[in-house]
Write a protein that holds these residues in place. Structure first.
Motif, PDB file in Angstrom:
ATOM      1  N   SER A 178     -40.927 -28.987  44.712  1.00 53.90           N
ATOM      2  CA  SER A 178     -40.099 -29.918  45.487  1.00 53.90           C
ATOM      3  C   SER A 178     -38.670 -29.414  45.646  1.00 53.90           C
ATOM      4  O   SER A 178     -37.973 -29.795  46.570  1.00 53.90           O
ATOM      5  N   LEU A 179     -38.230 -28.535  44.746  1.00 53.29           N
ATOM      6  CA  LEU A 179     -36.898 -27.945  44.879  1.00 53.29           C
ATOM      7  C   LEU A 179     -36.906 -26.722  45.796  1.00 53.29           C
ATOM      8  O   LEU A 179     -35.907 -26.034  45.932  1.00 53.29           O
ATOM      9  N   GLY A 226     -54.568 -31.223  37.280  1.00 51.41           N
ATOM     10  CA  GLY A 226     -53.353 -31.780  37.868  1.00 51.41           C
ATOM     11  C   GLY A 226     -53.003 -31.270  39.244  1.00 51.41           C
ATOM     12  O   GLY A 226     -51.931 -31.577  39.761  1.00 51.41           O
ATOM     13  N   GLY A 227     -53.892 -30.501  39.865  1.00 49.39           N
ATOM     14  CA  GLY A 227     -53.609 -30.011  41.214  1.00 49.39           C
ATOM     15  C   GLY A 227     -53.348 -31.140  42.185  1.00 49.39           C
ATOM     16  O   GLY A 227     -52.406 -31.091  42.993  1.00 49.39           O
ATOM     17  N   ASP A 228     -54.166 -32.200  42.088  1.00 47.43           N
ATOM     18  CA  ASP A 228     -53.953 -33.356  42.974  1.00 47.43           C
ATOM     19  C   ASP A 228     -52.659 -34.082  42.607  1.00 47.43           C
ATOM     20  O   ASP A 228     -51.960 -34.594  43.473  1.00 47.43           O
ATOM     21  N   ASN A 229     -52.329 -34.100  41.299  1.00 49.16           N
ATOM     22  CA  ASN A 229     -51.067 -34.720  40.879  1.00 49.16           C
ATOM     23  C   ASN A 229     -49.883 -34.008  41.533  1.00 49.16           C
ATOM     24  O   ASN A 229     -48.973 -34.651  42.058  1.00 49.16           O
ATOM     25  N   ILE A 230     -49.908 -32.670  41.491  1.00 49.25           N
ATOM     26  CA  ILE A 230     -48.815 -31.891  42.090  1.00 49.25           C
ATOM     27  C   ILE A 230     -48.715 -32.204  43.576  1.00 49.25           C
ATOM     28  O   ILE A 230     -47.630 -32.420  44.111  1.00 49.25           O
ATOM     29  N   GLY A 231     -49.867 -32.252  44.227  1.00 47.79           N
ATOM     30  CA  GLY A 231     -49.898 -32.549  45.662  1.00 47.79           C
ATOM     31  C   GLY A 231     -49.339 -33.918  46.004  1.00 47.79           C
ATOM     32  O   GLY A 231     -48.758 -34.116  47.077  1.00 47.79           O
ATOM     33  N   VAL A 232     -49.517 -34.882  45.081  1.00 47.31           N
ATOM     34  CA  VAL A 232     -48.993 -36.237  45.311  1.00 47.31           C
ATOM     35  C   VAL A 232     -47.515 -36.329  44.903  1.00 47.31           C
ATOM     36  O   VAL A 232     -46.710 -36.941  45.595  1.00 47.31           O
ATOM     37  N   TYR A 233     -47.166 -35.699  43.771  1.00 46.28           N
ATOM     38  CA  TYR A 233     -45.802 -35.831  43.255  1.00 46.28           C
ATOM     39  C   TYR A 233     -44.765 -35.130  44.136  1.00 46.28           C
ATOM     40  O   TYR A 233     -43.649 -35.627  44.279  1.00 46.28           O
ATOM     41  N   VAL A 238     -43.400 -37.197  46.998  1.00 45.00           N
ATOM     42  CA  VAL A 238     -42.631 -38.312  46.437  1.00 45.00           C
ATOM     43  C   VAL A 238     -41.280 -37.810  45.950  1.00 45.00           C
ATOM     44  O   VAL A 238     -40.236 -38.410  46.230  1.00 45.00           O
ATOM     45  N   PHE A 239     -41.282 -36.691  45.209  1.00 46.37           N
ATOM     46  CA  PHE A 239     -40.025 -36.134  44.696  1.00 46.37           C
ATOM     47  C   PHE A 239     -39.097 -35.711  45.832  1.00 46.37           C
ATOM     48  O   PHE A 239     -37.882 -35.804  45.715  1.00 46.37           O
ATOM     49  N   LEU A 240     -39.689 -35.239  46.937  1.00 47.23           N
ATOM     50  CA  LEU A 240     -38.880 -34.828  48.085  1.00 47.23           C
ATOM     51  C   LEU A 240     -38.229 -36.015  48.781  1.00 47.23           C
ATOM     52  O   LEU A 240     -37.202 -35.876  49.433  1.00 47.23           O
ATOM     53  N   SER A 241     -38.859 -37.189  48.640  1.00 47.46           N
ATOM     54  CA  SER A 241     -38.374 -38.364  49.380  1.00 47.46           C
ATOM     55  C   SER A 241     -37.374 -39.205  48.593  1.00 47.46           C
ATOM     56  O   SER A 241     -36.839 -40.184  49.113  1.00 47.46           O
ATOM     57  N   VAL A 242     -37.138 -38.857  47.319  1.00 47.50           N
ATOM     58  CA  VAL A 242     -36.188 -39.631  46.505  1.00 47.50           C
ATOM     59  C   VAL A 242     -35.079 -38.711  46.000  1.00 47.50           C
ATOM     60  O   VAL A 242     -35.191 -37.495  46.079  1.00 47.50           O
ATOM     61  N   GLY A 243     -34.050 -39.309  45.468  1.00 48.80           N
ATOM     62  CA  GLY A 243     -32.924 -38.522  44.941  1.00 48.80           C
ATOM     63  C   GLY A 243     -33.192 -37.970  43.553  1.00 48.80           C
ATOM     64  O   GLY A 243     -34.179 -38.339  42.908  1.00 48.80           O
ATOM     65  N   PRO A 244     -32.297 -37.103  43.071  1.00 48.46           N
ATOM     66  CA  PRO A 244     -32.465 -36.480  41.748  1.00 48.46           C
ATOM     67  C   PRO A 244     -32.575 -37.494  40.604  1.00 48.46           C
ATOM     68  O   PRO A 244     -33.356 -37.302  39.676  1.00 48.46           O
ATOM     69  N   ALA A 245     -31.799 -38.582  40.658  1.00 47.76           N
ATOM     70  CA  ALA A 245     -31.855 -39.594  39.592  1.00 47.76           C
ATOM     71  C   ALA A 245     -33.240 -40.238  39.535  1.00 47.76           C
ATOM     72  O   ALA A 245     -33.782 -40.487  38.449  1.00 47.76           O
TER      73      ALA A 245
END
Length: 199
Positions: free
Chosen positions: A60-61, A121-128, A131-138
């Motif tokens: 996501s980074l 966790g491949g599907d977890n990474i694909g979902v997370y 989500v991480f891209l759409s929210v802020g660092p906090a």
């Protein structure tokens, strides 16, 4: 804002990790009666899940060079290999046909739990990642803290399931068959779902 992220994180964790209860329950059944089984499963689950979170945060980074998306499906080879190894060992021990040996717990390795957790966790990474891209660092930090807290809850829930008498008896009797089948099925599913080897 942080509270809303925490509530969303709980829902996201439940949706993406509910299938781990079955796999972890089988690990508990496999290690029944062995000292330190819970600790090894807990450490393995944390290591595997920390790898999942680390990969999701890196991707996501924008650090996709560290983990190209095409590589993720090949992590299915980890549970597939562990499942084939467990099946081979179960087949070899069937020659003895000693029921006491089957009931007696086996050592559960931290690396095996961590490997299966990360591979699953491949599907977890694909979902997370989205989500991480759409929210802020906090919010990403809040998600990670909540996820890591819930890992312990997941392990305790799996232990609870595995130690209920009727479930424990089924797992104890069929663990040597179910364990390889679940791992092999999980590995094949991860490989096919991700399109590994052109499947």
């Amino acid at each position: 804002m942080i509270l809303a992220s925490a509530v969303q994180a709980i829902g996201l964790f439940l949706v993406t990790n509910i299938d781990d209860i079955i796999v972890l329950s089988l690990f508990f059944a496999r290690g029944a009666g062995q000292r330190g089984t819970t600790a090894r499963i807990l450490v393995g689950q944390y290591l595997g899940f920390a790898g999942i979170l680390g990969a999701a945060v890196l991707v996501s980074l924008g650090a996709s060079a560290f983990l190209p998306p095409e590589v993720i499906p090949y992590f299915g080879l980890i549970p597939l290999g562990l499942g084939l190894w467990a099946a081979w060992k179960a087949w070899r021990s069937d020659d003895d046909d000693d029921d006491d040996a089957k009931v007696e717990g086996k050592n559960v390795a931290v690396w095996a739990v961590a490997g299966v957790t990360f591979a699953n966790g491949g599907d977890n990474i694909g979902v997370y990642v989205p989500v991480f891209l759409s929210v802020g660092p906090a919010a990403v930090v809040a998600y990670c803290v909540v996820f890591l807290a819930l890992v312990a809850v997941l392990v305790l829930l799996a232990k609870f399931v595995a130690t209920r008498r009727p479930i424990a008896e089924v797992l104890e009797r069929w663990e040597h068959v179910l364990f390889p089948i679940v791992l092999i099925g999980l590995g094949v599913f991860i490989l096919i779902e991700g399109g590994a080897f052109g499947l």
